[in-house]
Design an enzyme around this catalytic site. Sequence first.
Site, PDB file in Angstrom:
ATOM      1  N   THR A   1     -33.350  23.375  17.715  1.00  0.00           N
ATOM      2  CA  THR A   1     -32.130  22.451  18.543  1.00  0.00           C
ATOM      3  C   THR A   1     -32.454  22.942  19.941  1.00  0.00           C
ATOM      4  O   THR A   1     -31.965  22.463  20.016  1.00  0.00           O
ATOM      5  CB  THR A   1     -30.971  22.443  17.276  1.00  0.00           C
ATOM      6  OG1 THR A   1     -31.307  23.043  15.823  1.00  0.00           O
ATOM      7  CG2 THR A   1     -30.021  21.608  17.861  1.00  0.00           C
ATOM      8  N   HIS A   2     -33.174  23.009  20.291  1.00  0.00           N
ATOM      9  CA  HIS A   2     -33.606  23.285  21.954  1.00  0.00           C
ATOM     10  C   HIS A   2     -34.211  21.567  22.634  1.00  0.00           C
ATOM     11  O   HIS A   2     -34.929  21.851  22.817  1.00  0.00           O
ATOM     12  CB  HIS A   2     -34.416  24.378  22.205  1.00  0.00           C
ATOM     13  CG  HIS A   2     -34.255  25.691  21.867  1.00  0.00           C
ATOM     14  ND1 HIS A   2     -34.870  26.608  20.717  1.00  0.00           N
ATOM     15  CD2 HIS A   2     -32.604  25.424  20.681  1.00  0.00           C
ATOM     16  CE1 HIS A   2     -34.133  27.332  19.964  1.00  0.00           C
ATOM     17  NE2 HIS A   2     -32.668  27.398  19.909  1.00  0.00           N
TER      18      HIS A   2
END
Length: 592
Positions: free
Chosen positions: A518-519
């Site tokens: 989710t970066h």
Amino acid sequence: MMRKLPHKDVVIIGLGWTGSIMAHGLADAGLDVIAIERGPWRDTATDYPPSYAPDEYRYRIQHELFLRPAQTTFTFRNTMKQDALPIRSWGAFMPPNGVGGGGVHWNAEMWRFAPTDFVIKTHLTERYGEKFLPEDMTIQDWGVTYDEIEPYYDKFEYLCGTSGTAGNIKGQIMPGGNPFEGPRSRAYPTPAQKQPYNATLFAKAATDLGYKPFPQPSGNMSQAYTNPLGVEMGPCTFCGYCEWFGCGNYSKSSPQTTILPVLVRQQNFTARDNCEVTRILLDASGKRATGVVFVDTSGEEWEQPADMVLLCAYTIFNVQLLMLSGVGKIYDPVADEGTIGRNFTHQTVGTATGFFDPKKFIFNPFIASGAIGMCIDEFNSDNFDHGPLGFVGGGYMGQVQTNGRPIETTPVPPGTPTWGAKWKQAVKENYQSTVYSGSGVHGSFYSYRDVYLDLDPVYKDRLGRPLLRITMDLHDNELKMSAYLTDKYAEIIKAMGAQMVVKKPRTGPYDVAEYQTTHLCGGAIMGTDPKTSAVNRYLQSWDVPNLFVLGASSFPQNHGYNPTGTLAALAYWSLEAIKTQYLKNPGPLVHA
């Protein structure tokens, strides 16, 4: 009809890590602060009790802690020549939702970027020459240095009680730690977690191959800890329910277990949950923010006036709100002009699964935590010679045993049927004796001219606003890097004694349906030139000086580590500049 609320000194959009840090610091300085959060309020004791928090179906499969695409989504395409379509189900990344943000569901991997990462364009150009970099690569220096923000890395690590083994204290290389890390001012606040069998086996194999393994820096507590704010945390119980889950044991660092218990007791702090900010209000000049507009769950609109606005939402929402509010110029990749939406990046993850003899190896993968394992850094950043390899960038790699949850942990050798009796038998035979990816290879994702964000010309959200459009594909540089690092990682897995190693480097095109991390990073990046950055080195908007934009949206590119430690350090860095400079003389901050 819009209703107007009483004036505040500061309004904060989003109450995750950066929002909590800024709210606590500014409320502590005496300002009247309100935070507005899209999702629900979440408390450790009531929302994640151990009696039901480890529910894999609810949290991992049904995505309990995340935004629903029905609430809002984005459109996606690989190239500018394609038509973008709405994302109907989250895949490559998971937008967080609720108080605590991504700090609730993360694995708590606590990394610092390397000193060269902050001056990457200068460093790579000086070492390899400007022509070595791809022509369409748009990486740039950050405008700050590692030495400048090191004290703020330290501050965040001690807030979280980070477990680890220091590798470099004030320039002295320490045994057992990461010899490639930048100098740190002191050791970690708590020792590294005890390592499971697969991690110790990985460390031995890596050492035999000439590498220098070290324990994963972890926000999962190795022992009881009381942080500088007086908040108490307990030791990790190795339940294996970290990523995608909240921690009911007060063992994983999150805003709820480190800072919110103090913040909510400050009388000059208030919060509104389940309220979505729809735009930042500007005065007639367009150079000053006057507050925000938000809607509650009934759809009613509210105006929150404030002297200062802090945008602390998830990366992609920061960028979208700037665009919808008319702050800055939206990036045009053809003309290479504008800054909002520029240098959008993700992460390049590769894996290798090792199948071992079940008669000789029992790994007990269910004994796990989010950031427990052994890693190496020989192939991260510019720790190795890229010259003969034809690419730049890198990543850390390691065997980090995050979970053995029964629904998703079903590793089987290639050629196994996807269902039925033979599949079940293969799962039974391999569950205990397989080293699956864990952390695997977490590689950098550098920025390019044709990877960016803008507003979709066709699709709108439930409030009638244009959806944010993602244009993203993987370039040859990242594909070469992923293949090279995955090969190196697989060599270590083989040296551990695996009978079979199945490699899976990152391949193109970028697949929005396959989970990576989710970066998401960039889109409102920091720098020293307003022509190529949206915010200055203090994360202050070049266009609207009383607006600060916090979080990974400020990263000019994503490097070979997870971003949370750096975005938190930058929040503390910005907070210090606001308290010592801006509040005394509101306006554009100068380079001190």
